[in-house]
Write a protein that holds these residues in place. Structure first.
Motif, short mmCIF file in Angstrom:
data_model
loop_
_atom_site.label_atom_id
_atom_site.label_comp_id
_atom_site.label_asym_id
_atom_site.label_seq_id
_atom_site.Cartn_x
_atom_site.Cartn_y
_atom_site.Cartn_z
N GLY A 165 5.71 4.15 -6.29
CA GLY A 165 4.86 4.23 -7.46
C GLY A 165 3.47 3.66 -7.28
O GLY A 165 2.57 3.96 -8.06
N HIS A 166 3.27 2.83 -6.27
CA HIS A 166 1.94 2.30 -5.97
C HIS A 166 1.46 2.85 -4.62
O HIS A 166 2.26 3.24 -3.77
CB HIS A 166 1.96 0.77 -5.91
CG HIS A 166 2.03 0.14 -7.27
ND1 HIS A 166 3.22 -0.16 -7.88
CD2 HIS A 166 1.06 -0.24 -8.15
CE1 HIS A 166 3.00 -0.70 -9.07
NE2 HIS A 166 1.69 -0.76 -9.25
N TYR A 167 0.16 2.83 -4.44
CA TYR A 167 -0.43 3.32 -3.20
C TYR A 167 -0.25 2.29 -2.08
O TYR A 167 0.07 1.12 -2.33
CB TYR A 167 -1.92 3.61 -3.40
CG TYR A 167 -2.20 4.80 -4.29
CD1 TYR A 167 -2.22 6.09 -3.78
CD2 TYR A 167 -2.45 4.62 -5.65
CE1 TYR A 167 -2.48 7.18 -4.60
CE2 TYR A 167 -2.71 5.70 -6.48
CZ TYR A 167 -2.72 6.98 -5.95
OH TYR A 167 -2.97 8.06 -6.76
N ALA A 168 -0.48 2.76 -0.86
CA ALA A 168 -0.37 1.87 0.30
C ALA A 168 -1.38 0.73 0.24
O ALA A 168 -1.20 -0.30 0.91
CB ALA A 168 -0.55 2.66 1.60
N THR A 169 -2.43 0.88 -0.57
CA THR A 169 -3.42 -0.18 -0.70
C THR A 169 -2.83 -1.45 -1.29
O THR A 169 -3.47 -2.50 -1.29
CB THR A 169 -4.60 0.28 -1.58
OG1 THR A 169 -4.10 0.84 -2.80
CG2 THR A 169 -5.44 1.32 -0.85
N LEU A 170 -1.60 -1.36 -1.79
CA LEU A 170 -0.90 -2.56 -2.24
C LEU A 170 -0.79 -3.58 -1.10
O LEU A 170 -0.69 -4.79 -1.32
CB LEU A 170 0.51 -2.19 -2.72
CG LEU A 170 1.33 -3.28 -3.39
CD1 LEU A 170 0.76 -3.63 -4.76
CD2 LEU A 170 2.79 -2.84 -3.52
N LEU A 171 -0.86 -3.08 0.14
CA LEU A 171 -0.75 -3.94 1.32
C LEU A 171 -2.13 -4.34 1.86
O LEU A 171 -2.23 -4.79 3.00
CB LEU A 171 0.04 -3.23 2.43
CG LEU A 171 1.46 -2.79 2.09
CD1 LEU A 171 2.13 -2.15 3.31
CD2 LEU A 171 2.29 -3.97 1.59
N ARG A 172 -3.17 -4.22 1.05
CA ARG A 172 -4.52 -4.53 1.52
C ARG A 172 -4.62 -5.95 2.09
O ARG A 172 -5.13 -6.15 3.18
CB ARG A 172 -5.53 -4.36 0.38
CG ARG A 172 -6.97 -4.66 0.79
CD ARG A 172 -7.89 -4.73 -0.39
NE ARG A 172 -8.06 -3.44 -1.03
CZ ARG A 172 -7.52 -3.11 -2.20
NH1 ARG A 172 -6.74 -3.99 -2.84
NH2 ARG A 172 -7.73 -1.93 -2.73
#
Length: 439
Positions: free
Chosen positions: A115-122
């Motif tokens: 549900g969230h983009y990979a940018t969650l791991l920024r």
């Protein structure tokens, strides 16, 4: 067709609230109103600003915004995002540090599709970049993928991971965060059987539901309570005509976000009101803690219906990974075939998404792996978000993961053998408003 109407109704509601926020902000900001000494106009403008931003960001994919990395040469090296492998449902991307020699440590971060983009791991990427070359699985929003691209379920996800690992080569170190942990374990086992020379050096599983039955949470309880028919009727919708994926059946990101918000409605409501007061008082900023957190938290993406349903049915209900019965493309994967990849599990003592016990269960499935190649770590006071992106990750978990990688690789480079020291700290979300993000 009713599913498509439901999808467009949600989008229309979001659009309406964004318009209301913009209207309130604009109307309350007329210069002539400044002559009236009434705080209500400032509050109205502040409410409009916070509301408009909140509902607008829900349909925007966040940028990575990776700042330059300080090198040993004393210079700042810009970071660019490069696509290594391009696929319909997700790309393999690389964070290229300009002007820096290739690093001995090479890390593939497997981002969740939840549900969230990979940018969650920024912030995870930022913490690793000074000491490693970093690659990430960048999953696409299902609403933007034409129906002609076909299906995408957990078997397809696993095969994507196999292709990404083969592309990067056997010197890669894989870190899977939460949801993809069981599928990354299966992909590694599939490589061990079919192309053992392409296996990664190490595999780190962080807060993943390898065995959801090992420790109950609200997530696992929900999976047991509902039937698959109920999920199909209540959670799935068809993408509307304004998107490239028109007609594709999806689990909408907006629907999942509403579920997240309702679980902690009081916390989110308080955070939003405090931000309204901060904007009205002139103490808010574009990159304050509230905006930094919610810019990511509210940015959601749709998942394909088949991926969502197969995850619930096969990982949570059927326990196919937990019982070593997972089948990919007609082939039953045997996790016991992993014999040379060093595996480490990481759990958070206060993780209410993947509770302690769910992830470490992977080590019992590795019947063919020597005990000296197995490791586990429990961070007592960390919640779900903290074990991969918060203060617990930076201070305690990250150094241990890098040491684990170095202990199980033969890079032989002074760069890989040096202590795991964090050079750059860009994002501190340990005290960010809102609950742990469910991934």
């Amino acid at each position: 067709m009713r599913f498509m109407v439901a999808y467009d109704t949600m989008e229309a509601t979001r659009n309406t609230y964004a318009w209301m926020g913009a209207t309130a902000r604009t109307m309350a900001s007329y210069p002539s109103l400044a002559m009236a000494p009434l705080p209500v106009f400032k509050l109205m403008a502040a409410w409009g600003e916070v509301t408009e931003r909140s509902f607008q960001r829900m349909v925007v994919k966040p940028d990575w915004h990776i700042r330059p990395i300080s090198g040993e040469d004393g210079r700042d090296h810009p970071v660019t995002v490069e696509t290594v492998v391009e696929k319909p449902f997700g790309d393999l991307i690389r964070f290229a540090v300009q002007g820096r020699e290739p690093m001995a440590r090479r890390i593939l971060l497997v981002a969740p599709m939840s549900g969230h983009y990979a940018t969650l791991l920024r912030s995870t990427v930022v913490s690793l970049l000074p000491d490693a070359d970093v690659y990430v699985t960048d999953w696409h929003n299902a609403r933007d993928i034409p129906v002609s691209a076909g299906k995408f379920d957990i078997e397809d996800y696993t095969l994507y991971l196999v292709d990404f690992m083969k592309t990067l080569g056997p010197d890669i170190n894989v870190i899977a965060v939460c949801q993809p942990a069981p599928l990354t374990l299966a992909a590694t086992a599939l490589l061990a059987e079919r192309e053992p020379e392409a296996q990664p050096r190490t595999l780190t599983l962080i807060g993943g539901p390898i065995d959801p039955d090992a420790a109950a949470t609200d997530v696992t309880d929900f999976g047991r309570r509902v039937t698959m028919g109920q999920l199909e009727q209540s959670m799935l919708q068809r993408v509307g005509f304004q998107h490239a994926g028109v007609g594709r059946m999806v689990y909408p990101g907006l629907l999942q976000l509403s579920s997240f918000m309702s679980m902690n409605a009081e916390t989110h409501g308080k955070a939003m009101w405090n931000q309204v007061l901060a904007v009205a008082g002139g103490t808010a900023s574009d990159q304050d803690k509230h905006n930094t957190f919610y810019d990511e938290y509210l940015a959601v993406m749709d998942m394909t219906a088949e991926f969502y349903l197969s995850t619930v049915e096969r990982i949570f209900k059927g326990l196919e990974i937990a019982q070593n019965r997972f089948v990919v493309d007609g082939h039953q994967v045997d996790i016991g075939k992993i014999t040379s990849v060093a595996v480490k599990t990481v759990e958070g003592g206060k993780d209410d998404i993947s509770a302690p016990g769910q992830c470490v269960a992977a080590l019992d499935l590795l019947t063919g792996l020597p005990e000296e190649k197995k490791a586990s770590y429990l961070e007592p006071d960390a919640g779900h978000y903290g074990i991969f992106a918060g203060g617990s990750w930076r201070r305690n978990i990250r150094p241990l993961v890098l040491e684990f990688i170095d202990a199980n690789t033969n890079a032989g480079s002074p760069r890989s053998a040096r202590p795991a020291k964090l050079h750059v700290v860009e994002d501190d979300r340990t005290d960010a408003p809102g609950p742990n993000v469910a991934v």
